[in-house]
Motif scaffolding. Structure first.
Motif, PDB file in Angstrom:
ATOM      1  N   PHE B 134       0.824  -1.215   0.000  1.00  0.00           N
ATOM      2  CA  PHE B 134       0.000   0.000   0.000  1.00  0.00           C
ATOM      3  C   PHE B 134       0.858   1.265   0.000  1.00  0.00           C
ATOM      4  CE2 PHE B 134      -3.212  -2.959   1.752  1.00  0.00           C
ATOM      5  CZ  PHE B 134      -4.208  -2.724   0.829  1.00  0.00           C
ATOM      6  N   GLY B 138       0.458   4.575  -2.482  1.00  0.00           N
ATOM      7  CA  GLY B 138       0.369   5.983  -2.125  1.00  0.00           C
ATOM      8  C   GLY B 138       1.451   6.801  -2.818  1.00  0.00           C
ATOM      9  N   GLU B 157      -5.926  15.566   0.362  1.00  0.00           N
ATOM     10  CA  GLU B 157      -5.796  14.138   0.623  1.00  0.00           C
ATOM     11  C   GLU B 157      -7.081  13.602   1.253  1.00  0.00           C
ATOM     12  OE1 GLU B 157      -2.760  12.948   3.398  1.00  0.00           O
ATOM     13  OE2 GLU B 157      -3.098  10.817   3.005  1.00  0.00           O
ATOM     14  N   ARG B 159      -8.429  10.435   3.161  1.00  0.00           N
ATOM     15  CA  ARG B 159      -7.946   9.236   3.839  1.00  0.00           C
ATOM     16  C   ARG B 159      -9.079   8.254   4.064  1.00  0.00           C
ATOM     17  NH1 ARG B 159      -3.481  10.600   8.319  1.00  0.00           N
ATOM     18  NH2 ARG B 159      -3.579   8.325   8.311  1.00  0.00           N
ATOM     19  N   GLY B 160      -8.722   7.068   4.554  1.00  0.00           N
ATOM     20  CA  GLY B 160      -9.727   6.018   4.775  1.00  0.00           C
ATOM     21  C   GLY B 160     -10.284   6.075   6.179  1.00  0.00           C
ATOM     22  N   ASP B 167      -5.031   2.511   5.901  1.00  0.00           N
ATOM     23  CA  ASP B 167      -5.064   3.966   5.835  1.00  0.00           C
ATOM     24  C   ASP B 167      -3.702   4.553   6.195  1.00  0.00           C
ATOM     25  OD1 ASP B 167      -6.179   6.698   5.960  1.00  0.00           O
ATOM     26  OD2 ASP B 167      -5.892   6.442   8.117  1.00  0.00           O
ATOM     27  N   ILE B 170      -1.073   3.784   3.205  1.00  0.00           N
ATOM     28  CA  ILE B 170      -1.226   4.611   2.003  1.00  0.00           C
ATOM     29  C   ILE B 170      -0.804   6.043   2.329  1.00  0.00           C
ATOM     30  CG2 ILE B 170      -2.855   5.526   0.297  1.00  0.00           C
ATOM     31  CD1 ILE B 170      -4.476   2.997   0.574  1.00  0.00           C
ATOM     32  N   HIS B 171      -1.207   6.513   3.515  1.00  0.00           N
ATOM     33  CA  HIS B 171      -0.860   7.869   3.939  1.00  0.00           C
ATOM     34  C   HIS B 171       0.673   8.027   4.028  1.00  0.00           C
ATOM     35  CE1 HIS B 171      -1.004  11.672   6.024  1.00  0.00           C
ATOM     36  NE2 HIS B 171      -0.291  11.170   7.010  1.00  0.00           N
ATOM     37  N   TRP B 194     -13.469   5.384   2.653  1.00  0.00           N
ATOM     38  CA  TRP B 194     -13.569   4.525   1.462  1.00  0.00           C
ATOM     39  C   TRP B 194     -14.994   4.424   0.943  1.00  0.00           C
ATOM     40  CZ3 TRP B 194     -10.879   1.277   5.427  1.00  0.00           C
ATOM     41  CH2 TRP B 194      -9.505   1.554   5.460  1.00  0.00           C
ATOM     42  N   THR B 218      -6.237   9.892  -3.203  1.00  0.00           N
ATOM     43  CA  THR B 218      -7.330   9.165  -2.568  1.00  0.00           C
ATOM     44  C   THR B 218      -6.878   7.766  -2.179  1.00  0.00           C
ATOM     45  OG1 THR B 218      -8.071   8.224  -4.648  1.00  0.00           O
ATOM     46  CG2 THR B 218      -8.948  10.384  -4.068  1.00  0.00           C
ATOM     47  N   GLN B 219      -7.798   7.002  -1.604  1.00  0.00           N
ATOM     48  CA  GLN B 219      -7.480   5.623  -1.233  1.00  0.00           C
ATOM     49  C   GLN B 219      -8.393   4.631  -1.923  1.00  0.00           C
ATOM     50  OE1 GLN B 219      -7.079   5.084   2.966  1.00  0.00           O
ATOM     51  NE2 GLN B 219      -5.392   6.537   3.088  1.00  0.00           N
ATOM     52  N   SER B 267      -6.020   0.314  -7.417  1.00  0.00           N
ATOM     53  CA  SER B 267      -6.560  -0.287  -6.199  1.00  0.00           C
ATOM     54  C   SER B 267      -6.127  -1.740  -6.145  1.00  0.00           C
ATOM     55  CB  SER B 267      -8.090  -0.203  -6.191  1.00  0.00           C
ATOM     56  OG  SER B 267      -8.583  -0.644  -4.948  1.00  0.00           O
TER      57      SER B 267
END
Lengths: 304, 333
Positions: B134, B138, B157, B159-160, B167, B170-171, B194, B218-219, B267
Motif C-alpha cells: 500500500f 500511495g 488528501e 484518507r480512509g 489507511d 497509504i498515507h 472509502w 485518494t485511497q 486499487s
C-alpha cells in the motif's frame, strides 16, 4: 434467587445447543475456545453493572476498554511504572466523572457519550496504528492451562465471586445500591452523594481496566478500535443477567452469566451457518426472547 | 456403463488424484470482517466463483465463507476460534485488525491449522500474509501527479478509516512521495472512509476553506464523491486519482469524452481473496511457501479505461479472479 434462575437456564440451554451442533466443543480445549473471549466481556459487563446500579448508563465503556488495551499493549511492557500510573489515572478520571455527574446533576448518558470520543482519541494518540505487545505475565495468566477446568471458566467464576462479594455483601456495596435505589434517602442519612457516585464510577473503572488488560492478554496486542462492541454488549449482558435500568436492582453473578450467554449466542449462530445478514437480527431476537421470558416469569410471580 | 466410459472415468480419476492427491479432503474457511461496500461484495463473489469450481473439481472438500456481522476485531477473533472447533484445515482471513486477532490466530496455528491472511493482514508470525504494498500505491499517486503537473501545486488528501492500518500505509506512502516532490503541498486532509457518500460530505465540508486544488490523492472508493463535491460548488476539477470503482470509472469516461479529462486509477483487486485461497491450497498440498507474499495492485490508465469499464459490473470494482498458476507465480516470487 428467582432473578438468577432465568439467566442460568438461558445459558444451559445455549450450551446444550452448541454441544449438539458441535460435539468438538465438549472438551477442555473446546470450552476454552468458546469462552476465553467472554472473560473481558464479563469484566466490562460487571463495570457497566456498577454504573447501571447507581441509576446511570455508560456509553463510553467500549472506547474506555479500548484505551486501556492500548495503554496495556503500548506502554505497560516498556515502562511498567508509567503504564501503571496511566491506568490509575484512568480510574481517577472515571471517579471524577462520577463526581461531576452528581455535583452538576448532568445526565450520565450524555457525559459518557461525550467521553467516548475523548477515550477514542486518546487511544489513537497512544497507539496510532495497531500494534504493541502484551506484557509477558499477562499473557501467561490469560493463556494459563490449569488442570481439569479451563482458565476461561475459572476466571468467570472468580469475577462473579469478587463482584458478588463487593456489591452484594460489603457495606460499601450496600451504600452504592442505596444510591441507585433512593439517592435522596442516602443524602438525608448524611452521606455525600457526590463521594458515593465517585466511588461507584471508580469501582466501574477498576473492572473496566481489568477488562482491557484481560483482552490484551488474549489478543497479545492492541488496537485503538479493539473493544468498541463492548458498550452495547455490556449493557445487554447486565439486562440479560437480570439487572434493571431503574437503579439499585442488579445481580453481579447474573451479569457474568449474561456476558457468557451473549458470547455463546454468537458462536451458536456461527455454528448454525446463519448468513451474517441475519446474525445481528438473530442476536437481537435471542435478547428479546430472554427478556420476554423474564416478563412472563415476573407476572407469574405477581399473581402468586 | 460402456467400456470406453469406464476407461474415461478411470482416466479422469487418475488425473484428478495425481494432481490434487493431498488436498481433496481438506476444508478451507474464509473469515471476513466486513461486507458493507462494493469492494468487499466483489471480493466475496470472486471467492464464491473460484471456490465453487475448486470444490466441484475435487481440489478441496469445501470452502465456506463467513462474514462477521459488526466489523469488530473481538467478534472476528471469536469467529476464528469457532472455526478451530469446526475442524477446518485452513483459515483464510481478511482481518479487522492486524494485531487484535493474533491471539486467536495463534490458537489456530497451535491446533495445526494453516492461516493465510490477505488485504487486512495479521502480524502473528505463524500466519502467512498475502499483502499489497500500500505504501507504493500511495507513493505512486504522487509520482503520477508529478508527471502530469511538473510545476506542483496544492493537493487534497482523502484518507480512509482512521486507525486502520491500510489507511496509515497509504498515507505514509503519500508522505514519501511528497518528500521526493516538495513542490506539492497537501493543504487539506479529510477522512472519506472509502465510501463515496462519506467522502462527498467530508470534501464539501472542507472545500470552502481551501485554496485552489490541482490534485486529489485518494485511497479508493472516494474519488467519485470528491468529484461530486467539486462539481457542486463549481470549482475547477482537479486531477482526482480514482480507485477502480465502477462509478468512478464511469464518471472518468464521461469527463474524458466531454472535456478530455485525464487521470489514473489504482486499487487492490478484490479477487485477491482467490489468490489467498490458492496459496492456502498450496500450503496444504505441502508446498514450500514463504510467509510474506506480495500481490501487484491493479491499475487502470487512460488507455485501458474503456476495457476496464466494460469488464466492471454496475456498482462493482474492477477485479480479476486469480488461478492456481497465478498463485504459483506469486509464490515463486
Amino acid at each position: 434467587m428467582i432473578r438468577l434462575a432465568l439467566p442460568v437456564i438461558s445459558l444451559v440451554v445455549l450450551i446444550c445447543a452448541v454441544f449438539w451442533l458441535q460435539p468438538r466443543a465438549m472438551s477442555y480445549v473446546g470450552l476454552n475456545l468458546l469462552f476465553n473471549l467472554a472473560v473481558p466481556i464479563a469484566l466490562a459487563t460487571v463495570a457497566q453493572m456498577v454504573i447501571i446500579m447507581v441509576g446511570d448508563i455508560d456509553l463510553s465503556m467500549g472506547a474506555f476498554v479500548s484505551l486501556i488495551a492500548c495503554i496495556t499493549a503500548a506502554i505497560l511492557p516498556g515502562n511498567p511504572a508509567l503504564g501503571a500510573v496511566m491506568l490509575l489515572g484512568c480510574i481517577a478520571a472515571y471517579a471524577a466523572l462520577g463526581a461531576l455527574i452528581e455535583a452538576r446533576q448532568l445526565p450520565a448518558i450524555v457525559v459518557t457519550l461525550g467521553m467516548s470520543f475523548v477515550w477514542g482519541g486518546a487511544a489513537v494518540l497512544i497507539l496510532p496504528s495497531p500494534g504493541g505487545t502484551a506484557p509477558g505475565w499477562l499473557t501467561a495468566v490469560m493463556k494459563a492451562k490449569p488442570p481439569l477446568v479451563p482458565m476461561a471458566i475459572i476466571a468467570s467464576i472468580i469475577i462473579a465471586a469478587v463482584a458478588h462479594l463487593v456489591v452484594m455483601r460489603s457495606a460499601f456495596g450496600v451504600r452504592l445500591r442505596a444510591l441507585g435505589g433512593n439517592a435522596r434517602a442516602v443524602s438525608r442519612a448524611g452521606r455525600s452523594t457526590i463521594a458515593l457516585r465517585a466511588w461507584a464510577y471508580a469501582l466501574a473503572g477498576v473492572f473496566a481496566v481489568a477488562a482491557g488488560m484481560a483482552l490484551v492478554g488474549l489478543t497479545t496486542s492492541g488496537d485503538a478500535n479493539i473493544a468498541l462492541r463492548y458498550t452495547l454488549l455490556s449493557i445487554a449482558g447486565v439486562i440479560l443477567g437480570g439487572g434493571e435500568f431503574t437503579g439499585g436492582r442488579v445481580s453481579p453473578i447474573g451479569a457474568v452469566i449474561g456476558a457468557l450467554t451473549l458470547t455463546l449466542a454468537g458462536s451458536f449462530l456461527s455454528f448454525l451457518r446463519l448468513s451474517p445478514d441475519w446474525q445481528i437480527g438473530a442476536q437481537g431476537a435471542i435478547l428479546i426472547l430472554v427478556l420476554a421470558a423474564r416478563l412472563v416469569v415476573r407476572q407469574a410471580e405477581k399473581r402468586a | 456403463m460402456t467400456r470406453k466410459g469406464l476407461m474415461l472415468t478411470a482416466a479422469v480419476m487418475l488425473a484428478g488424484t495425481a494432481a490434487m492427491a493431498d488436498t481433496a479432503d481438506k476444508k478451507i474457511a474464509l473469515s471476513n470482517n466486513y461486507a458493507g461496500n462494493s469492494w468487499r461484495q466483489a471480493m466475496l463473489e470472486s471467492w464464491q466463483r473460484v471456490t465453487e469450481k475448486a470444490v466441484a473439481d475435487g481440489v478441496v472438500a469445501s470452502a465456506d465463507a463467513f462474514t462477521t456481522a459488526e466489523n469488530q476485531a473481538t467478534e472476528q477473533a471469536a469467529q476464528i476460534q469457532n472455526m478451530i472447533l469446526q475442524g477446518y484445515d485452513a483459515i483464510v482471513i481478511n482481518a479487522a485488525s492486524p494485531t487484535a486477532l493474533n491471539g486467536a490466530v495463534k490458537e489456530a496455528c497451535d491446533a495445526g491449522i494453516t492461516v493465510v491472511s490477505f488485504d487486512g493482514i495479521v502480524t502473528e508470525p505463524c500466519a502467512w500474509r498475502v499483502a499489497v504494498d500500500f505504501k507504493a500505491m500511495g507513493k505512486g499517486e504522487i509520482e503520477y501527479l508529478a508527471t502530469r503537473l511538473p510545476e506542483g501545486g496544492n493537493l487534497l488528501e482523502i484518507r480512509g478509516l482512521a486507525g486502520v492500518s491500510v489507511d496509515d500505509e497509504i498515507h505514509a506512502g503519500i508522505g514519501e512521495g511528497l518528500a521526493a516532490h516538495p513542490n506539492f503541498k497537501v493543504v487539506g486532509s479529510v477522512n472519506g472512509d472509502w465510501a463515496q457518500d462519506v467522502a462527498q460530505k467530508a470534501v464539501a465540508g472542507i472545500l470552502p476553506s481551501l485554496p485552489e486544488i490541482v490534485g486529489v490523492v485518494t485511497q479508493g472508493g472516494d474519488g467519485y464523491g470528491a468529484a461530486q463535491a467539486f462539481a457542486a460548488v463549481g470549482r475547477p476539477m482537479p486531477i482526482i486519482v480514482m480507485g477502480n470503482r465502477q462509478d468512478e470509472l464511469k464518471w472518468w469516461a464521461e469527463q474524458r469524452d466531454a472535456a478530455q479529462y485525464e487521470t489514473m486509477s489504482t486499487s487492490i483487486a478484490p479477487g485477491v481473496s482467490t489468490l489467498a485461497f490458492w496459496v492456502a491450497q498450496q500450503i496444504l498440498d505441502g508446498q514450500e511457501v514463504p510467509k510474506d507474499l506480495t500481490v501487484p495492485f491493479l491499475s487502470v490508465t487512460q488507455d485501458t479505461l474503456d476495457q476496464a469499464l466494460k469488464d466492471t459490473p454496475e456498482g462493482g470494482v474492477t477485479s480479476v479472479d486469480y488461478t492456481l498458476d497465478d498463485a504459483k507465480k506469486v509464490i515463486g516470487g
